[in-house]
Design an enzyme around this catalytic site. Structure first.
Site, PDB file in Angstrom:
ATOM      1  N   ASN A   9      -3.192   1.189   7.782  1.00  0.00           N
ATOM      2  CA  ASN A   9      -2.876   0.269   8.871  1.00  0.00           C
ATOM      3  C   ASN A   9      -1.789   0.921   9.720  1.00  0.00           C
ATOM      4  OD1 ASN A   9      -2.058  -1.793  10.523  1.00  0.00           O
ATOM      5  ND2 ASN A   9      -1.303  -3.135   8.884  1.00  0.00           N
ATOM      6  N   LYS A  11      -0.485  -0.104  12.325  1.00  0.00           N
ATOM      7  CA  LYS A  11       0.371  -1.105  12.985  1.00  0.00           C
ATOM      8  C   LYS A  11       0.554  -0.737  14.465  1.00  0.00           C
ATOM      9  CE  LYS A  11       2.327  -2.342   8.570  1.00  0.00           C
ATOM     10  NZ  LYS A  11       3.422  -2.871   7.786  1.00  0.00           N
ATOM     11  N   HIS A  95      -2.649 -10.570   8.291  1.00  0.00           N
ATOM     12  CA  HIS A  95      -1.527  -9.724   7.844  1.00  0.00           C
ATOM     13  C   HIS A  95      -0.227 -10.529   7.935  1.00  0.00           C
ATOM     14  CE1 HIS A  95       1.420  -6.524   7.651  1.00  0.00           C
ATOM     15  NE2 HIS A  95       0.466  -5.787   7.099  1.00  0.00           N
ATOM     16  N   GLU A  97       2.579  -9.836   8.995  1.00  0.00           N
ATOM     17  CA  GLU A  97       3.291  -9.712  10.273  1.00  0.00           C
ATOM     18  C   GLU A  97       2.674 -10.627  11.333  1.00  0.00           C
ATOM     19  OE1 GLU A  97       3.000  -5.455  10.355  1.00  0.00           O
ATOM     20  OE2 GLU A  97       4.419  -5.363   8.677  1.00  0.00           O
ATOM     21  N   GLU A 163      -0.630  -8.081  -0.551  1.00  0.00           N
ATOM     22  CA  GLU A 163       0.555  -7.425   0.007  1.00  0.00           C
ATOM     23  C   GLU A 163       1.758  -8.354  -0.111  1.00  0.00           C
ATOM     24  OE1 GLU A 163      -0.721  -4.190   3.031  1.00  0.00           O
ATOM     25  OE2 GLU A 163      -0.447  -6.061   4.120  1.00  0.00           O
ATOM     26  N   GLY A 169       7.255  -2.392   3.924  1.00  0.00           N
ATOM     27  CA  GLY A 169       8.223  -1.697   4.772  1.00  0.00           C
ATOM     28  C   GLY A 169       9.636  -1.674   4.218  1.00  0.00           C
ATOM     29  N   SER A 201       4.788  -0.506   0.703  1.00  0.00           N
ATOM     30  CA  SER A 201       5.607   0.685   0.409  1.00  0.00           C
ATOM     31  C   SER A 201       4.895   1.698  -0.500  1.00  0.00           C
ATOM     32  CB  SER A 201       6.958   0.278  -0.200  1.00  0.00           C
ATOM     33  OG  SER A 201       7.695  -0.501   0.715  1.00  0.00           O
TER      34      SER A 201
HETATM   35  P1  13P Z   1       4.109  -0.319   4.312  1.00  0.00           P
HETATM   36  O1  13P Z   1       3.204   0.631   3.582  1.00  0.00           O
HETATM   37  O2  13P Z   1       4.789   0.298   5.486  1.00  0.00           O
HETATM   38  O3  13P Z   1       5.041  -1.029   3.383  1.00  0.00           O
HETATM   39  O4  13P Z   1       3.177  -1.458   4.954  1.00  0.00           O
HETATM   40  C1  13P Z   1       2.189  -2.050   4.186  1.00  0.00           C
HETATM   41  C2  13P Z   1       1.345  -2.882   5.052  1.00  0.00           C
HETATM   42  O5  13P Z   1       1.802  -3.845   5.640  1.00  0.00           O
HETATM   43  C3  13P Z   1      -0.062  -2.486   5.227  1.00  0.00           C
HETATM   44  O6  13P Z   1      -0.778  -3.465   5.886  1.00  0.00           O
END
Ligand code: 13P
Length: 246
Positions: A9, A11, A95, A97, A163, A169, A201
């Site tokens: 992803n 982002k 997600h 976010e 997740e 993150g 992470s």
């Molecule tokens: P990170 O790997 O940066 O922690 O993000 C995970 C994530 O949100 C994948 O969708």
């Protein structure tokens, strides 16, 4: 159907030229890997460009990070399942976010899952608890809500990504044993044939612990997916460990 998967992803990272370079590097490094499916989810603006790099029907499949649930209409700024279908096979839905910054709730997520399935897209449904707890109820509830009105026979046509929000993150990845326990708990919803991924992470140093757990089919990688060598290394470990287990 359960299968080994590594999804990236991206982002809201990469400008156009970066996307081109990153997609090329990923394509070259996973080209010869056997036994895993690699999915990349660039920003929607770059999907066509990335598709031109990786090609259709190749080793890499594409996804988007979000979409609206209507097929078309006066919805300024949105993209529809039919548009996604023209260029990609997967769509990340719900997600954390999107839930945290854009007000998406379980009802929206459910509408989007249904719309994805109607359009022949594979939804990657994200669930996860905000705070660390024993056996978390929040992702299980989110999952049940996301699958509301989805016929059980379609459960094998979706992907679930567990997740935990506290692990995204932060560098504080969830322990593989813990993830395995939560994944088994989520599967009780009726996911015997559904691939379940872990995200939070993940990097080339901690990937092996997840690869060794038979409960975990794949990964949804965030920040490490925009670093070509790091992502390649994660894919290589996954392919090696999962083939070894087969
Ligand atoms: P990170 O790997 O940066 O922690 O993000 C995970 C994530 O949100 C994948 O969708």
């Amino acid at each position: 159907m359960r299968r080994p998967i590594v999804a990236g992803n991206w982002k809201m990272y990469t400008r156009s030229a970066d996307a081109h370079i990153l997609a090329t590097a990923v394509r070259n490094s996973v080209m010869n890997l056997e036994g895993i499916e690699v999915i990349i989810c660039p920003p929607a603006l770059w999907v066509s460009e990335v598709l031109a790099v990786v090609g259709r029907g190749g080793k890499i499949e594409l996804g988007v990070q979000n979409m609206y649930f209507e097929a078309e209409g006066a919805y300024t700024g949105e993209i529809s399942p039919l548009m996604v279908r023209d260029v990609a096979k997967y769509v990340i839905i719900g997600h954390s976010e999107r839930r945290a910054y854009f007000g998406e709730n379980n009802l929206d997520v459910n509408e989007k899952v249904l719309a994805a399935l109607r359009s022949g897209l594979v939804p990657i449904i994200c669930v996860g608890e905000r705070k660390r707890e024993g056996l978390p109820k929040e992702p299980r509830y989110q999952l049940e809500e996301a699958l509301h009105r989805v016929p059980k026979k379609h459960y094998r046509d979706v992907i679930v990504a567990y997740e935990p929000v506290w692990a995204i993150g932060t560098g504080e990845n969830a322990e593989p044993e813990y993830v395995a326990k939560v994944v088994s708990y989520l599967r009780e919803v009726g996911l015997a044939d559904t691939p379940v991924l872990y995200g939070g992470s993940v990097n080339s140093k901690n990937v092996e612990g997840y690869a060794r757990r038979p409960e975990i089919d794949g990964l949804l990688v965030g920040s490490a997916s925009v670093r070509a060598a790091e992502f390649a290394s994660i894919c290589q470990t996954w392919a090696k460990e999962k083939i070894f287990k087969a």
